[in-house]
Design an enzyme around this catalytic site. Sequence first.
Site, PDB file in Angstrom:
ATOM      1  CE1 TYR A 187      -1.427  -4.044  12.104  1.00  0.00           C
ATOM      2  CE2 TYR A 187      -3.800  -4.396  11.845  1.00  0.00           C
ATOM      3  CZ  TYR A 187      -2.601  -3.862  11.391  1.00  0.00           C
ATOM      4  OH  TYR A 187      -2.579  -3.135  10.227  1.00  0.00           O
ATOM      5  CB  THR A 204       0.228  -6.321   1.887  1.00  0.00           C
ATOM      6  OG1 THR A 204      -0.085  -6.619   3.259  1.00  0.00           O
ATOM      7  CG2 THR A 204      -0.784  -5.326   1.346  1.00  0.00           C
ATOM      8  CE  LYS A 253      -2.442  -0.041  11.551  1.00  0.00           C
ATOM      9  NZ  LYS A 253      -1.808   1.074  10.789  1.00  0.00           N
ATOM     10  CB  ILE A 293      -0.941  -0.007   1.220  1.00  0.00           C
ATOM     11  CG1 ILE A 293      -1.918  -1.187   1.136  1.00  0.00           C
ATOM     12  CG2 ILE A 293      -1.732   1.296   1.321  1.00  0.00           C
ATOM     13  CD1 ILE A 293      -2.756  -1.392   2.379  1.00  0.00           C
TER      14      ILE A 293
END
Length: 299
Positions: free
Chosen positions: A163, A198, A167, A14
């Site tokens: 995670y 990804t 975030k 990205i």
Amino acid sequence: MTRRAVVTGGTGGIGLQTALGLAAAGHAVTVVGRNTERGAEAVERIAAVATAEPPRFLAADLASLGAVRELAGRLADEGPLTVLVNNVGTFTAERRLTADGVEAMFAVNHLSPYLLTELLVDTLAASGAGRVVNVSSASVRAASRQGFDAVEPRGGYYAFHWYGRAKLANLAWTLELADRLRDRGVGVLAADPGGAATEMTDSTMTKPAIVHPAMRTLWPVLRRVFARSTAGPADLAARSSIAAATDPAFDGRTGLLLGPDCTPTTPHRRSTDPATVRAVLELSRRLAPLTEPTPSAPA
């Protein structure tokens, strides 16, 4: 004046697609990453679409707070900065610590962009119309329910929830920063890329061990819900970051979270909870002070 843009984690996925979009829109782009070979390849690709000054690569391991400080100092010395895209991120299925002794996902996904941006506030304001874009994630909905009194929640290491917690911290700080910089001419936006295939997710997101045991049986189904797609290409996932950084529709606007369709969406309620915001700021300032601590004199 040259419109300078920096994209962290910009050598692939990205980040690279975001850098390509910024270069095509007329920005002089700097991509930041760890690997010089990948950096050279990224610069070559970006140069093919650039309409302003040639792109460049800066090597920095943003898991290190010292490296973040060095990068911020170098960028500040170069003059006004128009766009800072904090795209750098990591997802580790097993618990790891950085050289600073901080859990890696919290360090890279939150502390790194936090420290870099706070150190560059004056540099962004000097451009007259600076923008900060922080890449968010739908995983904030799965964040550990524990607060931010410590960098690591109690209990076992469940990577997806940790995670999401990192975030969530980043989103809460992003919205607070937007309000704090409202009168300084710096727009602060978050961008949710949605699902993307990804390198960071291909080898980890399919493992049931990354979620709490109660979720593991249903994880293949839930993963699709959180990701919104099982394999979205990175160029589509970068659209929200590019829009947040370049779209004139967001001139003068701040404190927005753009969804994968590039339109504003309502942030998760925990990201605007005053107690959460206060705890995130206190923890961030303690772990990553804006001035380096002075070493203690030997006894």
